[in-house]
Write an enzyme that holds these catalytic residues in place. Structure first.
Site, PDB file in Angstrom:
ATOM      1  N   GLY A  86      60.534 -46.226 -10.047  1.00 18.22           N
ATOM      2  CA  GLY A  86      59.129 -45.824  -9.996  1.00 18.22           C
ATOM      3  C   GLY A  86      58.985 -44.468  -9.331  1.00 18.22           C
ATOM      4  O   GLY A  86      58.193 -43.621  -9.766  1.00 18.22           O
ATOM      5  N   LYS A  96      66.779 -43.027  -0.108  1.00 17.14           N
ATOM      6  CA  LYS A  96      66.456 -42.926  -1.539  1.00 17.14           C
ATOM      7  C   LYS A  96      65.291 -41.956  -1.763  1.00 17.14           C
ATOM      8  O   LYS A  96      65.355 -41.109  -2.643  1.00 17.14           O
ATOM      9  CB  LYS A  96      66.125 -44.327  -2.073  1.00 17.14           C
ATOM     10  N   SER A  97      64.239 -42.081  -0.973  1.00 17.16           N
ATOM     11  CA  SER A  97      63.066 -41.215  -1.173  1.00 17.16           C
ATOM     12  C   SER A  97      63.441 -39.740  -0.995  1.00 17.16           C
ATOM     13  O   SER A  97      63.034 -38.879  -1.780  1.00 17.16           O
ATOM     14  CB  SER A  97      61.978 -41.561  -0.152  1.00 17.16           C
ATOM     15  N   LYS A 138      55.566 -53.640  -7.398  1.00 14.17           N
ATOM     16  CA  LYS A 138      56.840 -52.959  -7.115  1.00 14.17           C
ATOM     17  C   LYS A 138      57.821 -53.286  -8.240  1.00 14.17           C
ATOM     18  O   LYS A 138      57.407 -53.676  -9.323  1.00 14.17           O
ATOM     19  CB  LYS A 138      57.367 -53.409  -5.744  1.00 14.17           C
ATOM     20  N   ASP A 185      58.412 -51.419   1.674  1.00 13.21           N
ATOM     21  CA  ASP A 185      59.593 -51.954   0.983  1.00 13.21           C
ATOM     22  C   ASP A 185      60.310 -53.026   1.803  1.00 13.21           C
ATOM     23  O   ASP A 185      61.293 -53.610   1.339  1.00 13.21           O
ATOM     24  CB  ASP A 185      60.578 -50.810   0.677  1.00 13.21           C
TER      25      ASP A 185
HETATM   26  C1  S3P Z   1      58.349 -44.297  -2.334  1.00 11.69           C
HETATM   27  C2  S3P Z   1      57.091 -44.766  -2.094  1.00 11.69           C
HETATM   28  C3  S3P Z   1      56.749 -46.205  -2.068  1.00 11.69           C
HETATM   29  C4  S3P Z   1      57.991 -47.080  -1.979  1.00 11.69           C
HETATM   30  C5  S3P Z   1      59.088 -46.618  -2.897  1.00 11.69           C
HETATM   31  C6  S3P Z   1      59.491 -45.196  -2.547  1.00 11.69           C
HETATM   32  C7  S3P Z   1      58.569 -42.832  -2.368  1.00 11.69           C
HETATM   33  O1  S3P Z   1      56.051 -46.518  -3.256  1.00 11.69           O
HETATM   34  O2  S3P Z   1      57.659 -48.421  -2.285  1.00 11.69           O
HETATM   35  O3  S3P Z   1      60.223 -47.451  -2.804  1.00 11.69           O
HETATM   36  O4  S3P Z   1      59.738 -42.392  -2.314  1.00 11.69           O
HETATM   37  O5  S3P Z   1      57.583 -42.092  -2.425  1.00 11.69           O
HETATM   38  P1  S3P Z   1      54.459 -46.308  -3.383  1.00 11.69           P
HETATM   39  O6  S3P Z   1      54.203 -44.866  -3.287  1.00 11.69           O
HETATM   40  O7  S3P Z   1      54.093 -46.834  -4.744  1.00 11.69           O
HETATM   41  O8  S3P Z   1      53.867 -47.113  -2.279  1.00 11.69           O
END
Ligand code: S3P
Length: 450
Positions: free
Chosen positions: A101, A28-29, A354, A327
């Site tokens: 987010g 996903k990231s 989250k 996560d």
């Molecule tokens: C992510 C960073 C994390 C993670 C999210 C994906 C990203 O959040 O929890 O699911 O893709 O950069 P945080 O940066 O708020 O820790």
């Protein structure tokens, strides 16, 4: 829309041994970033293995609204015709990032140093999450943000017409905040510097280098000092998105706790900024073989053979490991409940902001299933009941959170009595094939409650 308009209850029953191959979808990231960096490059970026979860589809839609041409050519095969750094057009409508987010915070970064005004919103979960952690550092570039109380969406962001470069030490370990600043720094003159005390996922840094930006990472006593030179011309890339280790966690953990299981999970990331869960499981006594280590899509990966492990022991997790498995605490707490002794997770207060308050969601659901929990603002302690020892027989609230939904469904596969979730629809945000993949391995999942 991140999930279905009406709640979709689902129930997991004690399942037979899980067997076969679990090929989980793209990361996903990395999928979000491939679309965003592709939109900021000049020319056509080609992507394979893109996660077609709702979160990523919402980012694709947003990139179109900013003027990029984003096309799907086949399953997971996409192209992005980018408009170049600083080339975004002002969207004609509100940008709705659904449940994501990562989507909203990265996209705020992309427009923060361009002369435009954009209003962002999201679903009921995203509208509760803090955005000040992104808009505060963006204000140093000259960006302004107007929002409801507490820095929550909906929010209108006015990009800086004459941005100045920024030097910022992250007060929380967050790859989303780091990435938003780097994305904003792309369209600012001079050098933007982000300092992170604890390393977080480094996909933005890897991808920026791949797209031809000038970026360096220096390890110092302050932490990682990341320096980006602004206003490059990003070159389009071919991005092969590797599988998502955060999604792989669900079949892996299910196999560890469902009696007799033996599964194969290909291509799981061994990136040190993402593999904290896998280190932890091994320390707990999980039977996982790491086979065929190699590089795929620029990321170190291995194939995992995972077998039922009936004698796992609870451990105390080092708090500094949290960013590399942030996560995965919900599914780890399910494994902890099926292990012997207590598992202590400290330094985890980020879980409270989250998609839901994950400490509270896991604590209440596990208690309803008969597991003893201790918690405070920054800590979750799970008292294990051994393999097959969790009573189950409860309905757990998922609070529009995909990982909470999948975690309790995995618990139901190993508990004595079925476990239901009140709403499985958020699972589409990250793992749209979860139900089919898990039932294909031998899990018993049924639509509806109990
Ligand atoms: C992510 C960073 C994390 C993670 C999210 C994906 C990203 O959040 O929890 O699911 O893709 O950069 P945080 O940066 O708020 O820790």
């Amino acid at each position: 829309m991140s999930a279905h308009a009406t709640a979709q209850p689902m129930t997991a029953h004690k399942s037979g041994p899980l067997s076969g191959t679990a090929s989980v979808p793209g990361d996903k990231s990395i999928s979000h970033r491939a679309l965003v960096f592709g939109a900021m490059a000049v020319g056509e970026t080609k992507i394979t293995g893109l996660l077609e979860g709702q979160d990523v589809l919402d980012t694709a839609k947003a990139m179109r609204a900013f003027g990029a041409t984003v096309l799907q050519h086949g399953p997971g095969v996409w192209s992005v015709n980018g408009v170049g750094v600083g080339g975004f057009q002002e969207p004609a409508d509100v940008i709705d990032c659904g449940n994501s987010g990562t989507g909203v915070r990265l996209i705020m970064g992309t427009m923060a140093t361009t002369s435009m005004t954009v209003t962002f919103t999201g679903d009921a979960s995203l509208r509760k999450r803090p955005m000040g952690r992104v808009t505060d550092p963006l204000s140093l570039f000259g960006t302004q943000a107007y929002s409801r109380k507490g820095g929550r969406l909906p929010m209108t962001v006015v990009g800086a017409a004459n941005p100045v470069p920024v030097r910022y030490a992250l007060p929380v370990a967050s790859a989303q905040v780091k990435s938003a600043i780097l994305l904003a720094g792309l369209n600012a003159p001079g050098q933007t510097v982000v300092i992170e005390r604890e390393p977080t996922r480094d996909h933005s840094e890897r991808m920026l280098l791949g797209f031809g930006a000038q970026l360096s990472v220096e390890k110092t006593s302050e932490g990682n000092v990341i320096t980006l030179t602004g206003q490059p011309e990003l070159r389009p890339q071919t991005v092969a998105v590797p599988r998502d280790p955060s999604s792989a966690a669900f079949p892996v953990c299910a196999a560890l706790i469902v009696e007799g299981s033996d599964i194969f999970v290909p291509g799981v990331s061994q990136n040190l900024t993402r593999n904290g869960l896998y280190l932890t499981l091994v320390e707990m006594g999980a039977d996982i073989e790491f086979q065929n280590p190699r590089t795929e899509g620029g990321e170190p990966v291995a194939d995992l053979r995972v077998r039922f492990s009936d004698n796992m022991k609870g451990i105390e997790l080092p708090p500094e490991r949290a960013p590399s498995m942030i996560d995965e605490y919900p599914i780890l707490s399910v494994v902890a409940a099926c292990s012997n002794g207590k598992t202590v997770m400290r330094g985890v207060k980020e879980l409270r902001v989250k998609e839901s308050d994950r400490i509270d969601a896991m604590a209440r659901g596990l208690e309803a299933c008969g597991v003893r929990i201790e918690e405070d603002e920054d800590t979750l302690i799970v008292h294990g009941m051994g393999a097959g020892g969790v009573p189950g027989g409860a309905t757990c609230a998922t609070h529009i959170d995909h990982r909470i939904a999948m975690s309790f469904l995995v618990l139901g596969m190993a508990a004595k009595a079925p476990v239901s979730v009140d709403d499985a629809s958020p699972i589409v945000t990250s793992f749209p094939i979860f139900e089919g993949l898990m039932t294909g391995l031998g899990a018993t999942l049924r639509a509806g409650g109990q």
